[in-house]
Enzyme design. Structure first.
Site, PDB file in Angstrom:
ATOM      1  N   PHE A  70     -11.215  -7.147  17.635  1.00  0.00           N
ATOM      2  CA  PHE A  70     -11.818  -8.081  16.687  1.00  0.00           C
ATOM      3  C   PHE A  70     -10.991  -9.358  16.573  1.00  0.00           C
ATOM      4  CE2 PHE A  70     -14.706  -4.874  15.624  1.00  0.00           C
ATOM      5  CZ  PHE A  70     -15.643  -5.352  14.710  1.00  0.00           C
ATOM      6  N   TYR A 107       0.991   3.583  16.707  1.00  0.00           N
ATOM      7  CA  TYR A 107      -0.261   3.053  16.162  1.00  0.00           C
ATOM      8  C   TYR A 107      -1.397   4.063  16.314  1.00  0.00           C
ATOM      9  CZ  TYR A 107      -4.063  -0.227  15.250  1.00  0.00           C
ATOM     10  OH  TYR A 107      -5.166  -0.847  14.726  1.00  0.00           O
ATOM     11  N   VAL A 149       0.808  -1.218   0.000  1.00  0.00           N
ATOM     12  CA  VAL A 149       0.000   0.000   0.000  1.00  0.00           C
ATOM     13  C   VAL A 149       0.843   1.271   0.000  1.00  0.00           C
ATOM     14  CG1 VAL A 149      -1.999  -1.083   1.068  1.00  0.00           C
ATOM     15  CG2 VAL A 149      -0.250  -0.020   2.527  1.00  0.00           C
TER      16      VAL A 149
END
Length: 255
Positions: A196, A163, A59
């Site tokens: 998650f 982060y 990316v």
């Protein structure tokens, strides 16, 4: 915008949130180009069938993401790239000063920012340029960009300076990007997931994962990748969702 008969680029698509989103969009009648650095992306595309293509891509690379965008335009059979769900990213944990008094590694910080923030900008700019060429649909819409932020953008914990900063940047880009791209009929949204069930989560000890799940007010469990995918599909379908960041976290607030 409808998913059916439209083509979407999904980054980080070999596993986790990206893989689940690809499955859901194909099930809804869409076409997908799966972009990831992992070899597993090709096997996942094969499982999804003729409506999907796999492409290896970083990316942070302009050339590689442009190739992924071009592949999506080709797969669309003349309709153009309708949307992007950008899930690629990395998790990093490092204290500014460790127990021995050593400062954090600057190269590791830069890597997190490059992948999570600069990578998001790279995907947005190339996808938006392709979408701006599409024929306008209902309400003049030409495309939708869905980025992945994190609750760490708001509730960063100790060791998450890199982060949290990278994901806060994704949050902060959402509104100005949506305002800018409105003249092209392109919407920009972000989802900020909580904890998650993803490969990233598997990297932490089981006890820590269980403690995180227990700290979710309701439901008291980790989020499932398909719950992220369902929200992405709903964003695609609802033209009034624009310039916003949606927390998808069961009400958790990190300490």
């Amino acid at each position: 915008m409808q998913v059916k008969d439209n083509t979407f680029l999904i980054t980080g698509a070999a596993s986790g949130l990206g893989a689940a989103t690809a499955e859901r969009l194909v099930a809804a009648g869409g076409r997908v180009v799966l972009c990831d650095l992992s070899d597993a992306v090709e096997a996942h595309a094969e499982r999804l069938g003729e409506a999907s293509r796999a492409i290896r891509g970083d990316v942070t690379s302009g050339d590689e993401i442009q190739a992924a965008v071009d592949a999506a335009v080709e797969l669309s059979e003349g309709r153009g790239l309708a949307g992007v769900v950008h899930c690629a990213g990395v998790v990093s944990v490092a204290k500014l000063v460790d127990r021995e008094g050593n400062p954090a590694d600057l190269d590791a910080y830069n890597r997190t920012i490059q992948i999570n923030l600069v990578g998001t900008f790279n995907v947005m700019r190339l996808a938006a340029a392709a979408m701006a060429k599409n024929a306008a649909g209902e309400d003049g819409e030409r495309g939708v960009i869905i980025n992945t932020a994190s609750i760490a953008a708001f509730d960063g914990q100790v060791g998450q300076c890199a982060y949290s900063a990278s994901k806060a940047g994704v949050v902060s880009m959402s509104l100005p990007a949506a305002r800018e791209l409105s003249r092209h009929g392109v919407r920009v949204m972000a989802i900020a997931p909580g904890v998650f069930e993803t490969p990233m989560m598997s990297e932490i000890p089981d006890e820590a994962a269980q403690a995180l799940a227990a700290s979710v007010p309701f439901p008291k469990r980790l989020g499932k990748p398909d719950e992220f995918a369902r929200l992405a599909e709903q964003i695609i379908n609802n033209a009034m969702l624009n310039g916003e960041v949606i927390r998808l976290d069961g009400g958790i607030r990190m300490q």
